[in-house]
Design a protein around this motif. Structure first.
Motif, PDB file in Angstrom:
ATOM      1  N   ILE A   1      56.511  47.587  19.318  1.00 32.91           N
ATOM      2  CA  ILE A   1      56.105  46.254  18.883  1.00 32.91           C
ATOM      3  C   ILE A   1      57.170  45.650  17.983  1.00 32.91           C
ATOM      4  O   ILE A   1      57.812  46.344  17.192  1.00 32.91           O
ATOM      5  CB  ILE A   1      54.741  46.284  18.158  1.00 32.91           C
ATOM      6  CG1 ILE A   1      54.763  47.214  16.942  1.00 32.91           C
ATOM      7  CG2 ILE A   1      53.645  46.700  19.122  1.00 32.91           C
ATOM      8  CD1 ILE A   1      53.484  47.167  16.118  1.00 32.91           C
TER       9      ILE A   1
ATOM     10  N   GLY B   1      60.581  45.458  23.776  1.00 32.06           N
ATOM     11  CA  GLY B   1      59.180  45.785  23.567  1.00 32.06           C
ATOM     12  C   GLY B   1      58.326  44.529  23.575  1.00 32.06           C
ATOM     13  O   GLY B   1      58.693  43.489  24.122  1.00 32.06           O
ATOM     14  N   THR B   2      57.163  44.611  22.948  1.00 36.00           N
ATOM     15  CA  THR B   2      56.240  43.481  22.891  1.00 36.00           C
ATOM     16  C   THR B   2      56.417  42.735  21.582  1.00 36.00           C
ATOM     17  O   THR B   2      56.320  43.322  20.499  1.00 36.00           O
ATOM     18  CB  THR B   2      54.785  43.973  23.001  1.00 36.00           C
ATOM     19  OG1 THR B   2      54.599  44.573  24.288  1.00 36.00           O
ATOM     20  CG2 THR B   2      53.812  42.818  22.842  1.00 36.00           C
TER      21      THR B   2
ATOM     22  N   GLU C   1      54.024  50.555  24.187  1.00 37.12           N
ATOM     23  CA  GLU C   1      55.197  49.694  24.064  1.00 37.12           C
ATOM     24  C   GLU C   1      55.566  49.546  22.589  1.00 37.12           C
ATOM     25  O   GLU C   1      54.695  49.504  21.715  1.00 37.12           O
ATOM     26  CB  GLU C   1      54.901  48.320  24.662  1.00 37.12           C
ATOM     27  CG  GLU C   1      54.564  48.361  26.145  1.00 37.12           C
ATOM     28  CD  GLU C   1      54.169  46.989  26.676  1.00 37.12           C
ATOM     29  OE1 GLU C   1      54.173  46.032  25.876  1.00 37.12           O
ATOM     30  OE2 GLU C   1      53.832  46.891  27.861  1.00 37.12           O
TER      31      GLU C   1
ATOM     32  N   ASN D   1      46.089  41.456  22.000  1.00 40.39           N
ATOM     33  CA  ASN D   1      47.432  41.672  22.532  1.00 40.39           C
ATOM     34  C   ASN D   1      48.173  42.770  21.768  1.00 40.39           C
ATOM     35  O   ASN D   1      48.935  43.548  22.356  1.00 40.39           O
ATOM     36  CB  ASN D   1      48.238  40.371  22.472  1.00 40.39           C
ATOM     37  CG  ASN D   1      47.720  39.317  23.434  1.00 40.39           C
ATOM     38  OD1 ASN D   1      46.988  39.634  24.370  1.00 40.39           O
ATOM     39  ND2 ASN D   1      48.087  38.062  23.207  1.00 40.39           N
TER      40      ASN D   1
ATOM     41  N   THR E   1      46.718  46.065  23.005  1.00 34.24           N
ATOM     42  CA  THR E   1      47.074  46.284  24.411  1.00 34.24           C
ATOM     43  C   THR E   1      48.479  46.861  24.496  1.00 34.24           C
ATOM     44  O   THR E   1      48.748  47.790  25.264  1.00 34.24           O
ATOM     45  CB  THR E   1      46.994  44.971  25.202  1.00 34.24           C
ATOM     46  OG1 THR E   1      45.649  44.491  25.198  1.00 34.24           O
ATOM     47  CG2 THR E   1      47.462  45.170  26.639  1.00 34.24           C
ATOM     48  N   ALA E   2      49.380  46.337  23.671  1.00 32.38           N
ATOM     49  CA  ALA E   2      50.756  46.839  23.635  1.00 32.38           C
ATOM     50  C   ALA E   2      50.801  48.276  23.137  1.00 32.38           C
ATOM     51  O   ALA E   2      51.521  49.125  23.673  1.00 32.38           O
ATOM     52  CB  ALA E   2      51.613  45.940  22.753  1.00 32.38           C
TER      53      ALA E   2
END
Length: 432
Positions: free
Chosen positions: A353, A406-407, A351, A342, A345-346
């Motif tokens: 974090i 964001g993530t 994206e 994950n 992937t971000a």
């Protein structure tokens, strides 16, 4: 110099410019220093070092011969301005001490392991950056890599520690391994020698660190009482090497302690006291370039400068230092899923974090951290009342935030931002 730590009093706080010199144990000296030194290039770029200093001829010629990566193709060199789009750069620290006898003594080479592997990611819109640490004892698959001497290639391996990749196929092999592991394309890379830690910390006039509980480490000779210190040179090296003296004595909590140091270094470099001093900026740039080998793609001062320009205005709280999530296995650690996947992937989706976990067992919150004022929230807007475009704008009004969260990473991911003030969670001999 005395073997005793001699803090000097400044108000109610203890400051020390010198940590106790201790006998370096050769078996661990080289492998434990490299983690921070390799981060030096990432820190300098994130801090926005002066373009003029980086482009200085003397700085440029101090860099070592470049390394060709498997994924590189020739292309135009960007002009000195913010680089277009995002950037992925791998920063690797080797335990080789070739040419560093003045620090470690004239002993035979200890090998060439990458005991630090860190990925610097810059977002495409240049609003945030992250530095991701991969533990040296993490088991990963290693693809087939060409031998450094050009005599052939190594077979792919399904499970080896990541810090062996530099031995198998040099910097290009480490890059290929991390690309396979994360699914990211990494066009830039640098291999850094750990001798640079002293030069970098000295160039900025020392790095402030906070110690919450005493640090006692017979392996590095470091003995620090609780308090605040400004460390440089050999003393900074000792602080970054210590493993037994912080957290639970593991390599993972040592990473936490080193992230504390790197965050403080970023703040120091971004401060007016450093950026307004051409001598410090020049010394810092040369300290980094003089202790690293660059990929062909990065071996140009214009490229380095363009990356620095893209990063120079990023807010401290948007610079994230994070350690990949791992689980323990016999002899080392392995990526912890799905948190590991994950995370990348971000990053692949560009994206930002956000950390949700702790700073890790090697650090604690600094009780004396500067307090920032909370902005006064804006008055709620009544959607039923039409907005007059000709109405004057109050310059004191708090702007409406436009950032997206964001993530949010799994809480198993430890780390901190460059805006976070933390203290070392010291460990005494009695606890070891």
């Amino acid at each position: 110099m005395s073997d005793q730590l001699r803090p000097r009093t400044n108000g109610s706080k203890n400051l020390a410019t010198v940590a106790r010199h201790g006998r370096l144990k050769r078996s661990t000296a080289f492998k434990t220093v490299a983690r921070f030194v390799a981060a030096g290039l990432a820190v300098v770029l994130v801090s926005g070092v002066s373009v003029a200093a980086i482009a200085t001829f003397d700085v440029a010629v101090s860099a070592q011969p470049s390394v060709h990566l498997d994924n590189e193709t020739k292309g135009p060199v960007p002009s000195i301005g913010a680089i277009d789009g995002g950037v992925n750069m791998l920063v690797v620290g080797s335990d080789s001490r070739k040419g560093q006898d003045a620090i470690f003594g004239p002993e035979d080479s200890t090998g060439d392991l990458n005991d630090v592997t860190m990925l610097l990611h810059i977002s495409e819109d240049h609003t945030n950056a992250s530095v991701i640490s991969f533990p040296r004892d993490m088991f990963v698959p290693i693809p087939s890599c060409n031998k450094v001497d050009g005599s052939g290639s190594y077979n792919a391996m399904s499970r080896q520690k990541i810090n062996t990749t530099l031995t198998y196929g040099g910097l290009a092999c480490t890059v290929a391994t991390v690309e396979k592991l994360t699914g990211l394309e990494i066009p830039f890379a640098a291999e850094v020698q750990f001798s640079g830690v002293m030069a970098m910390s000295t160039a900025v006039g020392g790095v402030p660190v906070c110690v919450a509980e005493p640090i006692e480490d017979e392996y590095t000779g470091l003995d620090l009482a609780a308090g605040e210190y400004t460390l440089e040179g050999y003393e900074a090296l000792q602080f970054l090497r210590t493993r037994h003296g912080v957290g639970d004595g593991s390599d993972l909590t040592r990473i936490n302690n080193q992230q504390l140091f790197m965050s403080s270094l970023v703040r120091t470099v971004k401060s007016a006291d450093t950026l307004s001093d051409p001598g410090k900026v020049y010394s810092l740039a040369k300290a980094v370039t003089g202790n690293m080998r660059l990929s062909d793609s990065l071996n140009n001062v214009s490229v380095i400068a363009s990356i620095a320009v893209a990063l120079k205005d990023i807010d401290l709280d948007k610079v994230v230092f994070a350690q990949v999530p791992t689980g323990n296995v016999e002899g080392g650690v392995v990526p912890s899923q799905p948190a590991f996947k994950n995370m990348f992937t971000a990053i692949a989706a560009d994206e930002s974090i956000q950390l949700s976990g702790t700073t890790g067992g090697g650090t604690v919150a600094d009780p004396n951290a500067p307090v920032t004022e909370t902005p006064v929230p804006a008055e709620p807007v009544d959607p039923a009342v039409p907005v007059d475009p000709a109405a004057p704008v109050d310059p004191a009004a708090t702007p409406v935030p436009t950032d997206t969260p964001g993530t949010v990473l799994d809480e198993s991911v430890t780390g901190q931002t460059a805006a976070d003030y933390t203290c070392s969670a010291g460990r005494t001999l009695q606890d070891q």
